[in-house]
Design an enzyme around this catalytic site. Structure first.
Site, PDB file in Angstrom:
ATOM      1  N   LYS A 107       0.965  -1.056  -0.086  1.00 18.58           N
ATOM      2  CA  LYS A 107       0.214  -0.172   0.029  1.00 18.58           C
ATOM      3  C   LYS A 107       0.997   1.167   0.045  1.00 18.58           C
ATOM      4  CE  LYS A 107      -3.583  -2.399   2.551  1.00 18.58           C
ATOM      5  NZ  LYS A 107      -4.370  -2.441   3.801  1.00 18.58           N
ATOM      6  N   ASP A 118     -10.146   3.580   5.673  1.00 22.27           N
ATOM      7  CA  ASP A 118     -10.698   2.474   5.494  1.00 22.27           C
ATOM      8  C   ASP A 118     -12.021   2.117   5.562  1.00 22.27           C
ATOM      9  OD1 ASP A 118      -9.239   0.184   4.845  1.00 22.27           O
ATOM     10  OD2 ASP A 118      -8.527  -0.389   6.538  1.00 22.27           O
ATOM     11  N   GLN A 162      -3.830  -1.408  10.183  1.00 23.58           N
ATOM     12  CA  GLN A 162      -3.635  -2.457   9.757  1.00 23.58           C
ATOM     13  C   GLN A 162      -4.206  -3.827  10.468  1.00 23.58           C
ATOM     14  OE1 GLN A 162      -2.878  -3.343   6.423  1.00 23.58           O
ATOM     15  NE2 GLN A 162      -3.692  -5.257   6.610  1.00 23.58           N
TER      16      GLN A 162
END
Length: 307
Positions: free
Chosen positions: A60, A127, A104
């Site tokens: 990412k 997210d 994460q």
């Protein structure tokens, strides 16, 4: 969607590859970023030394760099306390040069992921998992959307797969994919059924779908007899299957490959939804930066988040 290509007398589903759609989405993200007076910046938080998490974050961050975005990885030790994790999130929330914060997952077992995610400023929740953004989604209001479901919607749009008026069946009810995807499809005027592995006679439900989206986390759960001929099938699953006789493990989806002989269109695994997730994360970061930049500094840039 009716039918696919015919090869040797056997129908073969049209392949809905992720990379071309992801490239278009990244190009749009770059174009929006170029209109902003700031460089969009994302902060990644990784806790522990899980190899998969390290790989995902590294990928990412690399994509962010390719797009010209700023990024920084905050790697915390596995024994980080909940309080220390929340303190870091608070610092990033308050940092004006950070527009997106991504935690994460999964976290080490002693940490509460839901509590940590709720600490993230909803404006920086790239997210799309904060309860505020989840609520905005179900109210049909603008907000940051979870990356995989939003990526699925972009993939469908890229390949001009009809959604409005279609019966969409989602197999999977997670907060990451199934539930938010149901909201996005409803907002796009689909009729939505949410099923899962505990649904009685799952095949009877999936055979009714014009659009079948599978995110159950079980390899080859969906077999050809469970798919209506000509249906569009989106395989969100990615499962690592051990190789036989010493062969390497391989990646496969929740949909059996033989479904290609029945479906009208099908995403491959890998190379289908996966690239869309990362591309949508980049777009979310740019849109978050646009939302946090005063309108009089944007030179006409639009920071609206897709509904």
């Amino acid at each position: 969607m009716t039918g696919g290509q015919v090869t040797g007398g056997r129908a073969t589903a049209r392949t809905l590859a992720g990379p071309p759609a992801a490239a278009d989405l990244l190009a749009r993200a770059a174009a929006l970023a170029a209109t902003l007076p700031v460089t969009p910046a994302i902060a990644f938080i990784r806790v522990g030394d899980d190899p998969a998490s390290e790989s995902y974050v590294r990928g990412k961050a690399k994509k962010a760099a390719e797009l010209g975005l700023d990024s920084r990885v905050h790697a915390l030790p596995a024994d980080t306390t909940q309080a220390d994790l929340h303190a870091l999130i608070g610092t990033l929330n308050a940092a004006p040069g950070v527009h997106g914060v991504l935690l994460q997952l999964p976290l080490p077992a002693h940490l509460n992921a839901d509590a940590a995610l709720t600490c993230i400023d909803p404006r920086k929740d790239v997210d799309g998992l904060h309860p505020v953004n989840a609520g905005l989604l179900w109210q049909g209001q603008p907000g940051l959307r979870p990356c995989t479901p939003a990526g699925v919607m972009t993939l469908l749009d890229h390949y001009r797969i009809p959604v409005a008026g279609q019966h969409a069946v989602i197999v999977g009810r997670s907060a990451l994919v199934g539930r938010p995807l149901a909201g996005l499809l409803l907002n796009a005027d689909a009729t939505v059924t949410v099923a899962h592995r505990a649904t009685p006679d799952l095949g009877d439900v999936t055979r009714r779908a014009d659009l079948l989206i599978v995110a159950a986390g079980q390899a080859h759960l969906i077999t050809p007899d469970m798919v209506r001929p000509g249906a569009t099938v989106i395989d969100v699953g990615i499962n690592r299957v051990p190789g036989q006789d010493g062969a390497r493990a391989s990646l496969t989806g929740d949909v059996h490959p033989d479904v290609a002989g029945v479906a009208g269109a099908l995403t491959p695994v890998p190379g289908g939804v996966g690239p869309m997730t990362v591309a949508q994360l980049m777009m979310n970061t740019v849109q978050a930066a646009a939302q946090q930049t005063p309108a009089d500094r944007q030179n006409g840039a639009s920071g609206d988040v897709p509904r």
